[in-house]
Design a protein around this motif. Sequence first.
Motif, PDB file in Angstrom:
ATOM      1  N   GLY A 107       0.841  -1.195   0.000  1.00  0.00           N
ATOM      2  CA  GLY A 107       0.000   0.000   0.000  1.00  0.00           C
ATOM      3  C   GLY A 107       0.875   1.244   0.000  1.00  0.00           C
ATOM      4  N   THR A 108       0.489   2.228  -0.802  1.00  0.00           N
ATOM      5  CA  THR A 108       1.246   3.472  -0.891  1.00  0.00           C
ATOM      6  C   THR A 108       0.283   4.642  -0.731  1.00  0.00           C
ATOM      7  OG1 THR A 108       2.790   2.429  -2.434  1.00  0.00           O
ATOM      8  CG2 THR A 108       2.803   4.828  -2.347  1.00  0.00           C
ATOM      9  N   GLY A 109       0.722   5.630   0.010  1.00  0.00           N
ATOM     10  CA  GLY A 109      -0.115   6.807   0.225  1.00  0.00           C
ATOM     11  C   GLY A 109       0.714   8.079   0.243  1.00  0.00           C
ATOM     12  N   THR A 110       0.014   9.178   0.322  1.00  0.00           N
ATOM     13  CA  THR A 110       0.672  10.485   0.354  1.00  0.00           C
ATOM     14  C   THR A 110       0.379  11.157   1.684  1.00  0.00           C
ATOM     15  OG1 THR A 110       0.334  10.669  -2.034  1.00  0.00           O
ATOM     16  CG2 THR A 110       0.870  12.704  -0.861  1.00  0.00           C
ATOM     17  N   THR A 111       1.409  11.660   2.309  1.00  0.00           N
ATOM     18  CA  THR A 111       1.252  12.359   3.592  1.00  0.00           C
ATOM     19  C   THR A 111       0.652  13.743   3.344  1.00  0.00           C
ATOM     20  OG1 THR A 111       3.424  13.419   3.529  1.00  0.00           O
ATOM     21  CG2 THR A 111       3.317  11.192   4.475  1.00  0.00           C
ATOM     22  N   PRO A 112       0.157  14.408   4.397  1.00  0.00           N
ATOM     23  CA  PRO A 112      -0.407  15.758   4.233  1.00  0.00           C
ATOM     24  C   PRO A 112       0.607  16.767   3.687  1.00  0.00           C
ATOM     25  CG  PRO A 112      -1.089  14.836   6.327  1.00  0.00           C
ATOM     26  CD  PRO A 112      -0.086  13.894   5.746  1.00  0.00           C
ATOM     27  N   THR A 113       1.887  16.474   3.863  1.00  0.00           N
ATOM     28  CA  THR A 113       2.908  17.410   3.377  1.00  0.00           C
ATOM     29  C   THR A 113       3.446  17.029   2.005  1.00  0.00           C
ATOM     30  OG1 THR A 113       4.641  16.162   4.520  1.00  0.00           O
ATOM     31  CG2 THR A 113       3.629  18.005   5.721  1.00  0.00           C
ATOM     32  N   GLY A 114       2.837  16.009   1.376  1.00  0.00           N
ATOM     33  CA  GLY A 114       3.238  15.638   0.022  1.00  0.00           C
ATOM     34  C   GLY A 114       4.250  14.505  -0.049  1.00  0.00           C
ATOM     35  N   GLY A 115       4.658  13.990   1.087  1.00  0.00           N
ATOM     36  CA  GLY A 115       5.595  12.864   1.079  1.00  0.00           C
ATOM     37  C   GLY A 115       4.875  11.553   0.759  1.00  0.00           C
ATOM     38  N   THR A 116       5.652  10.532   0.607  1.00  0.00           N
ATOM     39  CA  THR A 116       5.104   9.215   0.288  1.00  0.00           C
ATOM     40  C   THR A 116       5.353   8.259   1.451  1.00  0.00           C
ATOM     41  OG1 THR A 116       5.559   9.551  -2.063  1.00  0.00           O
ATOM     42  CG2 THR A 116       5.212   7.281  -1.355  1.00  0.00           C
ATOM     43  N   VAL A 117       4.325   7.471   1.769  1.00  0.00           N
ATOM     44  CA  VAL A 117       4.460   6.409   2.769  1.00  0.00           C
ATOM     45  C   VAL A 117       4.060   5.097   2.101  1.00  0.00           C
ATOM     46  CG1 VAL A 117       4.105   7.858   4.786  1.00  0.00           C
ATOM     47  CG2 VAL A 117       2.144   6.855   3.651  1.00  0.00           C
ATOM     48  N   THR A 118       4.697   4.041   2.529  1.00  0.00           N
ATOM     49  CA  THR A 118       4.400   2.738   1.928  1.00  0.00           C
ATOM     50  C   THR A 118       4.577   1.645   2.975  1.00  0.00           C
ATOM     51  OG1 THR A 118       4.883   1.291   0.056  1.00  0.00           O
ATOM     52  CG2 THR A 118       6.755   2.347   1.075  1.00  0.00           C
ATOM     53  N   ASP A 119       3.839   0.573   2.811  1.00  0.00           N
ATOM     54  CA  ASP A 119       3.981  -0.584   3.693  1.00  0.00           C
ATOM     55  C   ASP A 119       3.644  -1.834   2.884  1.00  0.00           C
ATOM     56  OD1 ASP A 119       4.530  -2.047   5.991  1.00  0.00           O
ATOM     57  OD2 ASP A 119       2.496  -1.848   6.774  1.00  0.00           O
ATOM     58  N   THR A 120       4.290  -2.920   3.247  1.00  0.00           N
ATOM     59  CA  THR A 120       4.103  -4.191   2.562  1.00  0.00           C
ATOM     60  C   THR A 120       3.787  -5.269   3.583  1.00  0.00           C
ATOM     61  OG1 THR A 120       5.672  -3.557   0.852  1.00  0.00           O
ATOM     62  CG2 THR A 120       5.212  -5.892   1.041  1.00  0.00           C
ATOM     63  N   ASP A 121       2.904  -6.191   3.213  1.00  0.00           N
ATOM     64  CA  ASP A 121       2.576  -7.321   4.090  1.00  0.00           C
ATOM     65  C   ASP A 121       2.499  -8.585   3.246  1.00  0.00           C
ATOM     66  OD1 ASP A 121       2.026  -8.630   6.461  1.00  0.00           O
ATOM     67  OD2 ASP A 121      -0.119  -8.220   6.375  1.00  0.00           O
ATOM     68  N   ASP A 122       2.995  -9.686   3.825  1.00  0.00           N
ATOM     69  CA  ASP A 122       2.993 -10.981   3.155  1.00  0.00           C
ATOM     70  C   ASP A 122       2.068 -11.933   3.889  1.00  0.00           C
ATOM     71  OD1 ASP A 122       5.047 -10.140   1.435  1.00  0.00           O
ATOM     72  OD2 ASP A 122       6.585 -10.727   2.884  1.00  0.00           O
ATOM     73  N   GLU A 123       1.452 -12.822   3.130  1.00  0.00           N
ATOM     74  CA  GLU A 123       0.611 -13.862   3.715  1.00  0.00           C
ATOM     75  C   GLU A 123       0.771 -15.112   2.858  1.00  0.00           C
ATOM     76  OE1 GLU A 123      -1.789 -15.509   6.535  1.00  0.00           O
ATOM     77  OE2 GLU A 123      -1.217 -13.407   6.546  1.00  0.00           O
ATOM     78  N   THR A 124       0.983 -16.248   3.520  1.00  0.00           N
ATOM     79  CA  THR A 124       1.048 -17.524   2.812  1.00  0.00           C
ATOM     80  C   THR A 124      -0.072 -18.406   3.335  1.00  0.00           C
ATOM     81  OG1 THR A 124       3.427 -17.362   2.486  1.00  0.00           O
ATOM     82  CG2 THR A 124       2.463 -19.551   2.312  1.00  0.00           C
ATOM     83  N   VAL A 125      -0.881 -18.901   2.430  1.00  0.00           N
ATOM     84  CA  VAL A 125      -2.009 -19.757   2.780  1.00  0.00           C
ATOM     85  C   VAL A 125      -1.625 -21.201   2.472  1.00  0.00           C
ATOM     86  CG1 VAL A 125      -4.419 -20.302   2.276  1.00  0.00           C
ATOM     87  CG2 VAL A 125      -3.649 -17.925   2.269  1.00  0.00           C
ATOM     88  N   THR A 126      -1.751 -22.071   3.467  1.00  0.00           N
ATOM     89  CA  THR A 126      -1.482 -23.495   3.272  1.00  0.00           C
ATOM     90  C   THR A 126      -2.691 -24.145   2.618  1.00  0.00           C
ATOM     91  OG1 THR A 126      -0.059 -23.531   5.209  1.00  0.00           O
ATOM     92  CG2 THR A 126      -0.914 -25.646   4.452  1.00  0.00           C
ATOM     93  N   ILE A 127      -2.425 -24.954   1.607  1.00  0.00           N
ATOM     94  CA  ILE A 127      -3.498 -25.640   0.886  1.00  0.00           C
ATOM     95  C   ILE A 127      -3.400 -27.125   1.227  1.00  0.00           C
ATOM     96  CG2 ILE A 127      -4.430 -26.200  -1.382  1.00  0.00           C
ATOM     97  CD1 ILE A 127      -2.945 -23.616  -2.348  1.00  0.00           C
ATOM     98  N   ASN A 128      -4.435 -27.634   1.842  1.00  0.00           N
ATOM     99  CA  ASN A 128      -4.484 -29.045   2.193  1.00  0.00           C
ATOM    100  C   ASN A 128      -5.146 -29.805   1.055  1.00  0.00           C
ATOM    101  OD1 ASN A 128      -3.392 -28.679   4.822  1.00  0.00           O
ATOM    102  ND2 ASN A 128      -5.366 -27.914   5.479  1.00  0.00           N
ATOM    103  N   ALA A 129      -4.346 -30.577   0.343  1.00  0.00           N
ATOM    104  CA  ALA A 129      -4.889 -31.373  -0.766  1.00  0.00           C
ATOM    105  C   ALA A 129      -5.797 -32.458  -0.196  1.00  0.00           C
ATOM    106  CB  ALA A 129      -3.757 -32.003  -1.564  1.00  0.00           C
ATOM    107  N   ALA A 130      -6.804 -32.807  -0.951  1.00  0.00           N
ATOM    108  CA  ALA A 130      -7.752 -33.842  -0.524  1.00  0.00           C
ATOM    109  C   ALA A 130      -7.903 -34.865  -1.648  1.00  0.00           C
ATOM    110  CB  ALA A 130      -9.098 -33.206  -0.176  1.00  0.00           C
ATOM    111  N   PRO A 131      -6.872 -35.705  -1.835  1.00  0.00           N
ATOM    112  CA  PRO A 131      -6.968 -36.684  -2.917  1.00  0.00           C
ATOM    113  C   PRO A 131      -8.104 -37.662  -2.667  1.00  0.00           C
ATOM    114  CG  PRO A 131      -5.063 -37.148  -1.525  1.00  0.00           C
ATOM    115  CD  PRO A 131      -5.660 -35.860  -1.052  1.00  0.00           C
ATOM    116  N   GLN A 132      -8.861 -37.918  -3.713  1.00  0.00           N
ATOM    117  CA  GLN A 132     -10.007 -38.812  -3.562  1.00  0.00           C
ATOM    118  C   GLN A 132     -10.444 -39.307  -4.937  1.00  0.00           C
ATOM    119  OE1 GLN A 132     -13.129 -37.163  -1.189  1.00  0.00           O
ATOM    120  NE2 GLN A 132     -14.590 -38.715  -1.742  1.00  0.00           N
TER     121      GLN A 132
END
Length: 82
Positions: free
Chosen positions: A20-45
Amino acid sequence: VYTLTQQDVNTGSRANTATGTGTTPTGGTVTDTDDETVTINAAPQLTLTKTAGAITDTDTPANGAGDVGDTITYTFAVQNTG
């Protein structure tokens, strides 16, 4: 929204990064990053359906009944339901 692929299932997980990126009230830039990993449980059948077909009557003359020595033809349908 992300649609899982077979490769995701084979790997066993799906990683995702959002920034995510945004602009501060004074015109600067702020940014932040987040990671997420989702485990997938296979269901062989599998689903197996076995169907008996016709009896081959080997009697001479044929008596129309299943007897010792006669054969039954089976059909198998296998479906991947996992």
